[in-house]
Design an enzyme around this catalytic site. Structure first.
Site, short mmCIF file in Angstrom:
data_model
loop_
_atom_site.label_atom_id
_atom_site.label_comp_id
_atom_site.label_asym_id
_atom_site.label_seq_id
_atom_site.Cartn_x
_atom_site.Cartn_y
_atom_site.Cartn_z
N MET A 122 30.84 -10.15 49.32
CA MET A 122 30.54 -11.35 50.09
C MET A 122 29.46 -11.15 51.17
O MET A 122 29.44 -11.91 52.14
CB MET A 122 31.84 -11.89 50.69
CG MET A 122 32.78 -12.41 49.62
SD MET A 122 31.92 -13.38 48.35
CE MET A 122 33.11 -14.65 48.04
N HIS A 147 28.85 -15.58 40.05
CA HIS A 147 29.04 -16.69 40.99
C HIS A 147 29.85 -17.81 40.32
O HIS A 147 29.58 -18.16 39.17
CB HIS A 147 27.68 -17.22 41.45
CG HIS A 147 27.80 -18.31 42.46
ND1 HIS A 147 28.09 -18.04 43.79
CD2 HIS A 147 27.73 -19.65 42.34
CE1 HIS A 147 28.18 -19.19 44.44
NE2 HIS A 147 27.96 -20.18 43.59
N ASN A 154 25.02 -10.21 39.87
CA ASN A 154 26.09 -10.87 40.62
C ASN A 154 26.77 -11.92 39.75
O ASN A 154 26.17 -12.45 38.81
CB ASN A 154 25.48 -11.55 41.87
CG ASN A 154 26.54 -12.21 42.73
OD1 ASN A 154 27.61 -11.65 42.97
ND2 ASN A 154 26.26 -13.42 43.20
C1 GAR Z 1 34.78 -14.37 42.01
O1 GAR Z 1 35.33 -15.63 41.73
C2 GAR Z 1 33.28 -14.45 42.16
O2 GAR Z 1 32.71 -15.44 41.39
C3 GAR Z 1 33.14 -14.75 43.63
O3 GAR Z 1 34.14 -13.98 44.25
C4 GAR Z 1 35.26 -13.92 43.38
C5 GAR Z 1 35.77 -12.49 43.38
O4 GAR Z 1 37.03 -12.40 42.77
N1 GAR Z 1 31.84 -14.41 44.10
C6 GAR Z 1 31.09 -15.18 44.89
O5 GAR Z 1 31.48 -16.26 45.31
C7 GAR Z 1 29.72 -14.63 45.23
N2 GAR Z 1 28.88 -15.64 45.79
P1 GAR Z 1 37.66 -11.00 42.44
O6 GAR Z 1 37.66 -10.16 43.72
O7 GAR Z 1 39.06 -11.30 42.00
O8 GAR Z 1 36.84 -10.37 41.36
#
Ligand code: GAR
Length: 192
Positions: free
Chosen positions: A94, A113, A111
């Site tokens: 993040m 998203h 990445n």
């Molecule tokens: C995921 O949903 C990913 O798309 C998002 O964080 C989550 C991580 O989940 N990423 C973003 O929003 C980046 N801009 P996780 O820790 O369970 O893999």
């Protein structure tokens, strides 16, 4: 040919990291996870690293909220280089990466998203899609550039927004799609 060496960065629970490690374990991705790095001390992604026997590091991010302190970003480059990382995989990381990382790993940082970019960059993208009364949203894998969720798109998966969807129910279905899409994309990188 040696396996693609992955460095996985995340700030949260790490469900996408788990999906990737499971596929590596099942030999569906010809890659090796060499290092997991988190900017959050008690992030689940570090526990997953321990569970799968992948070296894992907590990297204190420094005084900024949305990026790493420059000296910390230099330390991150050093860690990834020392581990011989070919591809940097952001899995729920993040913070915005700056030139130090982008120049060290050109076109080698990807990445995930939770929206169909270029729509709804930034935080809680599924809530943005719901508020905009979209019928379809989804998830995107893209190269990381200097913008926020703005790099070249590699692959996307659509997810329908259903009548009665709440932010939670929609987010859950997007995450199911993410856990299919991200390992598939990484498997393709590993074949090149
Ligand atoms: C995921 O949903 C990913 O798309 C998002 O964080 C989550 C991580 O989940 N990423 C973003 O929003 C980046 N801009 P996780 O820790 O369970 O893999």
């Amino acid at each position: 040919m040696s396996a693609l060496a992955l460095g996985i960065l995340g700030s949260g629970k790490g469900s996408n990291c788990r999906a990737i490690l499971e596929q590596i374990h099942a030999r569906k991705i010809a890659a090796e996870a060499r290092l997991i790095v988190s900017d959050v001390f008690d992030a689940g992604i570090l526990d997953i690293g321990r569970e799968f026997g992948v070296p894992n590091v907590y990297l204190p991010p420094g005084k900024f909220r949305t990026r790493l302190e420059p000296v910390v970003e230099m330390e991150l480059v050093k860690l990834l280089r020392e581990a011989g990382i070919d591809l940097v995989v952001l899995a729920g990381f993040m913070r915005v990466l700056k030139e130090t990382m982008l120049e060290a790993f050109p076109r080698r940082i990807i990445n995930l998203h939770p929206s169909l970019l270029p729509k709804y960059p930034g935080v809680e993208a599924w809530k943005q899609a719901l508020a905009a009364e979209e019928k379809i949203t989804g998830c995107t894998v893209h190269y990381v550039d200097a913008g926020i969720d703005s790099g070249e798109i590699i692959a996307q998966r659509k997810v329908a927004i259903l009548p009665g969807d709440t932010p939670e129910s929609l987010h859950q279905r997007i995450q199911i799609a993410e856990r299919e899409l991200y390992p598939e994309v990484i498997a393709r990188f590993a074949e090149i």
